[in-house]
Design a protein around this motif. Structure first.
Motif, mmCIF file in Angstrom:
data_model
loop_
_atom_site.group_PDB
_atom_site.id
_atom_site.type_symbol
_atom_site.label_atom_id
_atom_site.label_comp_id
_atom_site.label_asym_id
_atom_site.label_seq_id
_atom_site.Cartn_x
_atom_site.Cartn_y
_atom_site.Cartn_z
ATOM 1 N N GLU A 340 0.829 -1.201 0.000
ATOM 2 C CA GLU A 340 0.000 0.000 0.000
ATOM 3 C C GLU A 340 0.865 1.254 0.000
ATOM 4 O O GLU A 340 0.590 2.231 -0.719
ATOM 5 C CB GLU A 340 -0.923 -0.003 1.217
ATOM 6 C CG GLU A 340 -1.804 1.233 1.333
ATOM 7 C CD GLU A 340 -2.583 1.287 2.630
ATOM 8 O OE1 GLU A 340 -3.229 2.305 2.893
ATOM 9 O OE2 GLU A 340 -2.537 0.293 3.389
ATOM 10 N N ALA A 341 1.938 1.236 0.810
ATOM 11 C CA ALA A 341 2.837 2.385 0.861
ATOM 12 C C ALA A 341 3.534 2.605 -0.482
ATOM 13 O O ALA A 341 3.629 3.740 -0.981
ATOM 14 C CB ALA A 341 3.872 2.183 1.966
ATOM 15 N N TYR A 342 4.036 1.536 -1.088
ATOM 16 C CA TYR A 342 4.696 1.651 -2.386
ATOM 17 C C TYR A 342 3.755 2.255 -3.423
ATOM 18 O O TYR A 342 4.136 3.167 -4.184
ATOM 19 C CB TYR A 342 5.149 0.269 -2.887
ATOM 20 C CG TYR A 342 6.145 -0.483 -2.046
ATOM 21 C CD1 TYR A 342 7.006 0.172 -1.173
ATOM 22 C CD2 TYR A 342 6.216 -1.876 -2.126
ATOM 23 C CE1 TYR A 342 7.917 -0.541 -0.407
ATOM 24 C CE2 TYR A 342 7.124 -2.586 -1.370
ATOM 25 C CZ TYR A 342 7.968 -1.934 -0.518
ATOM 26 O OH TYR A 342 8.859 -2.635 0.231
ATOM 27 N N ARG A 343 2.547 1.723 -3.481
ATOM 28 C CA ARG A 343 1.607 2.156 -4.524
ATOM 29 C C ARG A 343 1.172 3.593 -4.325
ATOM 30 O O ARG A 343 0.995 4.336 -5.305
ATOM 31 C CB ARG A 343 0.408 1.211 -4.553
ATOM 32 C CG ARG A 343 0.759 -0.139 -5.184
ATOM 33 C CD ARG A 343 -0.421 -1.093 -5.219
ATOM 34 N NE ARG A 343 -0.075 -2.296 -5.999
ATOM 35 C CZ ARG A 343 -0.631 -3.468 -5.836
ATOM 36 N NH1 ARG A 343 -1.586 -3.633 -4.933
ATOM 37 N NH2 ARG A 343 -0.265 -4.499 -6.587
ATOM 38 N N SER A 344 0.992 3.995 -3.090
ATOM 39 C CA SER A 344 0.589 5.393 -2.839
ATOM 40 C C SER A 344 1.680 6.351 -3.261
ATOM 41 O O SER A 344 1.402 7.435 -3.794
ATOM 42 C CB SER A 344 0.248 5.573 -1.347
ATOM 43 O OG SER A 344 1.392 5.396 -0.525
ATOM 44 N N LEU A 345 2.945 5.967 -3.062
ATOM 45 C CA LEU A 345 4.050 6.835 -3.486
ATOM 46 C C LEU A 345 4.232 6.803 -5.002
ATOM 47 O O LEU A 345 4.470 7.852 -5.617
ATOM 48 C CB LEU A 345 5.341 6.377 -2.797
ATOM 49 C CG LEU A 345 5.455 6.635 -1.291
ATOM 50 C CD1 LEU A 345 6.716 5.995 -0.752
ATOM 51 C CD2 LEU A 345 5.441 8.127 -0.993
ATOM 52 N N ALA A 346 4.130 5.619 -5.588
ATOM 53 C CA ALA A 346 4.355 5.498 -7.030
ATOM 54 C C ALA A 346 3.279 6.233 -7.840
ATOM 55 O O ALA A 346 3.559 6.666 -8.969
ATOM 56 C CB ALA A 346 4.382 4.027 -7.428
ATOM 57 N N SER A 347 2.086 6.351 -7.271
ATOM 58 C CA SER A 347 1.003 7.006 -7.999
ATOM 59 C C SER A 347 0.887 8.474 -7.675
ATOM 60 O O SER A 347 0.026 9.171 -8.248
ATOM 61 C CB SER A 347 -0.320 6.305 -7.683
ATOM 62 O OG SER A 347 -0.643 6.413 -6.306
ATOM 63 N N ALA A 348 1.705 8.974 -6.767
ATOM 64 C CA ALA A 348 1.607 10.377 -6.348
ATOM 65 C C ALA A 348 2.125 11.315 -7.434
ATOM 66 O O ALA A 348 3.002 10.956 -8.214
ATOM 67 C CB ALA A 348 2.386 10.587 -5.063
#
Length: 348
Positions: A340-348
């Motif tokens: 979840e943390a990775y995806r939130s950063l990658a999509s920011a």
């Protein structure tokens, strides 16, 4: 998702709790089909720079574990991998700082998993790392506080705890030989003295106890049990395989945590998941209290006398072999937090 792990040392250099945590996350991601590369100093034989094991591609950035050389070569290595996110570790900090710089240049988000401050590391580097990461994950609130002291914004620090195999908890047999258990490496931080002194206050009661673990302090601790005249009721079991420890926790009523230093009280977590009532001595440098705060089957103490009193007070609580509330600490559930943390950063 392509994830690049940046850690100068890998478990092949020698296992530590921090490296085991990193390997567990990397293997979990690989098992889910993510593309995982671990950038590290070479720890394997031969002259090849790349090899794959358990779904993880290991790439040597340097032949020797030299932090500055590693950091200097890291941008090129990361460009070759072209990850969606970088997962770095905090110690030693120089490679992590190199990862944050490379991430800024390539617009790749960098997560730094911060296990604990190592005394050999430079505080100035920690400040650069804490401020340069897009997100810092820590195993406990205690470590989170220290990362914020290094200058990280509190909103950019997220607690991601250690994890356990909850299926093992439910499936393991029950070993009900003992009423109380202490489980941890017996080093200078173990502080088993509080446990033994608390038990000694209850000589007139019927109980049996186990100390699980080994280490340089074991001989002294065994001598103390003898001096207290409770050695006939305290069994020193040494190191036990995980499944045996879980079976023992499932059959034991009370688990005690008294260590003066604990980044994350993993043994206590296993015991709680196995239904133990937890008695925890509050220590400024230990996060163990975080696992029991607000829980009915947990008590905080500050002295051996208080520990003895709580042994008596919790005797009427039901014995349990599984505590379902701790399923949230299962390996898969905790891995979800990283994803979840990775995806939130990658999509920011």
């Amino acid at each position: 998702m392509r994830v690049a792990f940046v850690s100068l040392f890998a478990p092949g250099h020698g296992d530590t709790p921090a490296r085991s945590r990193t390997r567990r996350v990397a293997r979990g991601l690989a098992d889910r089909g993510h593309e995982v590369t671990w950038l590290c100093a070479r720890w394997w034989g031969g002259d090849h720079d790349v090899f794959e094991e358990e779904g993880i591609t290991y790439r040597s950035v340097t032949a020797d574990p030299a932090p500055s050389t590693f950091a200097a070569r890291l941008p090129v290595a990361l460009r070759r991998v072209a990850p969606d996110v970088v997962h770095a570790v905090n110690s030693p900090p120089t490679p992590g700082v190199g990862a944050t710089v490379a991430g800024t240049l390539s617009r790749t988000p960098v997560v730094v998993d911060w296990w604990h401050d190592h005394p050999a590391d430079a505080a100035r580097r920690y400040r650069l790392l804490a401020r340069g990461a897009d997100l810092v994950t820590t195993p406990s609130r205690t470590v989170k506080t220290r990362v914020r002291e290094h200058g990280a914004d509190g909103d950019d620090v997220r607690v991601v705890p250690e994890s356990i195999d909850f299926d093992l908890v439910t499936d393991a047999a029950v070993d009900d030989r003992f009423d109380a258990v202490y489980s941890r490496r017996l080093d200078r931080h173990a502080n088993v003295e509080t446990f033994l002194l608390g038990l000694a206050e209850l000589r007139g009661r019927d109980w049996t106890a186990a100390v699980v673990g080994d280490g340089p302090e074991r001989g002294r601790i065994e001598s103390m049990a003898s001096d207290l005249r409770i050695d006939d009721r305290v069994s020193f079991l040494g190191d036990l395989p995980l499944r045996e420890r879980v079976s023992l926790f499932k059959g034991t009523h009370v688990a005690v945590a008294t260590a003066t230093w604990e980044t994350f009280a993993t043994e206590l977590l296993w015991a709680l998941a196995c239904g133990c009532v937890a008695l925890v001595e509050y220590q400024a440098d230990s996060s163990a209290h975080e696992l029991v705060e607000g829980r009915q089957r947990g008590r905080l103490v500050t002295t051996p006398a208080e520990l003895a009193d709580e042994f008596v007070a919790v005797a009427d609580l039901d014995r349990k072999t599984v505590e379902r509330d701790f399923a949230e600490y299962d390996h898969d559930a905790v891995l979800d937090r990283y994803v979840e943390a990775y995806r939130s950063l990658a999509s920011a």
